[in-house]
Design a protein around this motif. Structure first.
Motif, short mmCIF file in Angstrom:
data_model
loop_
_atom_site.label_atom_id
_atom_site.label_comp_id
_atom_site.label_asym_id
_atom_site.label_seq_id
_atom_site.Cartn_x
_atom_site.Cartn_y
_atom_site.Cartn_z
N SER A 122 -27.52 78.14 43.33
CA SER A 122 -28.97 78.34 43.48
C SER A 122 -29.77 77.24 42.81
N VAL A 123 -29.27 76.73 41.68
CA VAL A 123 -29.95 75.62 41.01
C VAL A 123 -29.87 74.37 41.89
N ILE A 124 -28.68 74.11 42.45
CA ILE A 124 -28.51 72.93 43.31
C ILE A 124 -29.40 73.06 44.55
N GLU A 125 -29.51 74.29 45.07
CA GLU A 125 -30.37 74.52 46.23
C GLU A 125 -31.82 74.14 45.93
N ILE A 126 -32.30 74.53 44.75
CA ILE A 126 -33.67 74.18 44.36
C ILE A 126 -33.82 72.66 44.25
N LEU A 127 -32.82 72.01 43.63
CA LEU A 127 -32.88 70.54 43.51
C LEU A 127 -32.92 69.91 44.90
N TYR A 128 -32.17 70.49 45.84
CA TYR A 128 -32.16 69.96 47.21
C TYR A 128 -33.53 70.16 47.88
#
Length: 256
Positions: A122-128
């Motif tokens: 979910s953190v990586i998704e936000i960064l994306y």
């Protein structure tokens, strides 16, 4: 490397100096949270977002979501579930895309099967989504790849492949990126849980193909497909803006 470290130090100093200026403090906390997410320093990020969640008037709902994702990414799943419950309670603006997105995601993550890996995803998704992956170091991108490859959850399969594609694109592994975007675009299960994954994957695939002359035609076609074939998903207008700028050739500089 050094540049990012000094940014974090400067924001921390500014935070101490601005003790009586709430707004400046919040800007600093936001930047500390983001720099820390980019560095995969989840503990630091979660502390910054938790303060914003309690103090900021901008979007407590969104900050509660970021708090939960980063807190869970440190391994504190109980704390994360509490933060994800807060998201629902703080959901105020029914027509705000970011709050809608945060609320839907938090509802899904609030389950007993929550794992540290799902929170990191979910953190990586936000960064994306916020276009911050290109700011991440090669080492951090490789760490993300390892975590994502360990996520085994059918409902996230499409999202996982979209993120792996985006990371490989940043690492200039074009062949792998294309493969992951293909997989993500085909994922029908994920369509139910992450509605934006298919159109975004289509767009990403189009971007990569537009870059080489022999596949540019196919790239344009995929871009148009991303625009025409999907509707009613998260961050739709944001994608339309990206598609428009990708398909509009840069205008020659006009003489004043």
């Amino acid at each position: 490397k050094h540049h990012k470290y000094s940014a974090l130090t400067s924001f921390s100093d500014a935070l101490d100096l601005a003790s009586d200026q709430r707004e400046i403090q919040h800007v600093c906390l936001y930047e500390i949270g983001w720099c820390s997410m980019i560095e995969l320093n989840y503990g630091e990020a979660y502390r910054a977002f938790e303060r914003l969640k309690t103090e900021s008037r901008w979007s407590q709902c969104y900050y509660a979501y970021l708090t939960g994702a980063c807190q869970g990414a440190t391994g504190d799943l109980e704390g994360a579930i509490v933060a994800f419950k807060d998201v629902q309670r703080l959901f105020k603006r029914k027509n705000n895309q970011i709050e809608l997105f945060s609320t839907k995601k938090a509802e899904k993550l609030r389950s007993p099967s929550l794992s540290k890996e799902l929170c990191i995803l979910s953190v990586i998704e936000i960064l994306y989504l916020w276009k911050a992956l290109p700011n991440c170091s090669t080492a951090k991108l490789k760490t993300m790849t390892q975590v994502l490859q360990g996520v085994d959850d059918a409902s996230c399969e499409g999202l996982k492949n979209l993120l792996l594609g985006a990371i490989n694109k940043c690492l200039h592994n074009t062949k792998d990126a294309i493969q992951y975007f293909h997989l993500a675009a085909k994922d029908e299960v994920g369509r139910l849980s992450n509605s934006y994954v298919q159109p975004y994957s289509c767009y990403e695939l189009g971007c990569v193909l537009l870059n080489s002359p022999e596949s540019a035609g196919k790239g344009r076609m995929l871009m148009l497909q991303a625009k025409e074939d999907y509707a009613g998903y998260d961050f739709e207008n944001r994608l339309h803006v990206r598609i428009h700028s990708a398909l509009t050739p840069p205008r020659a500089a006009v003489q004043p």
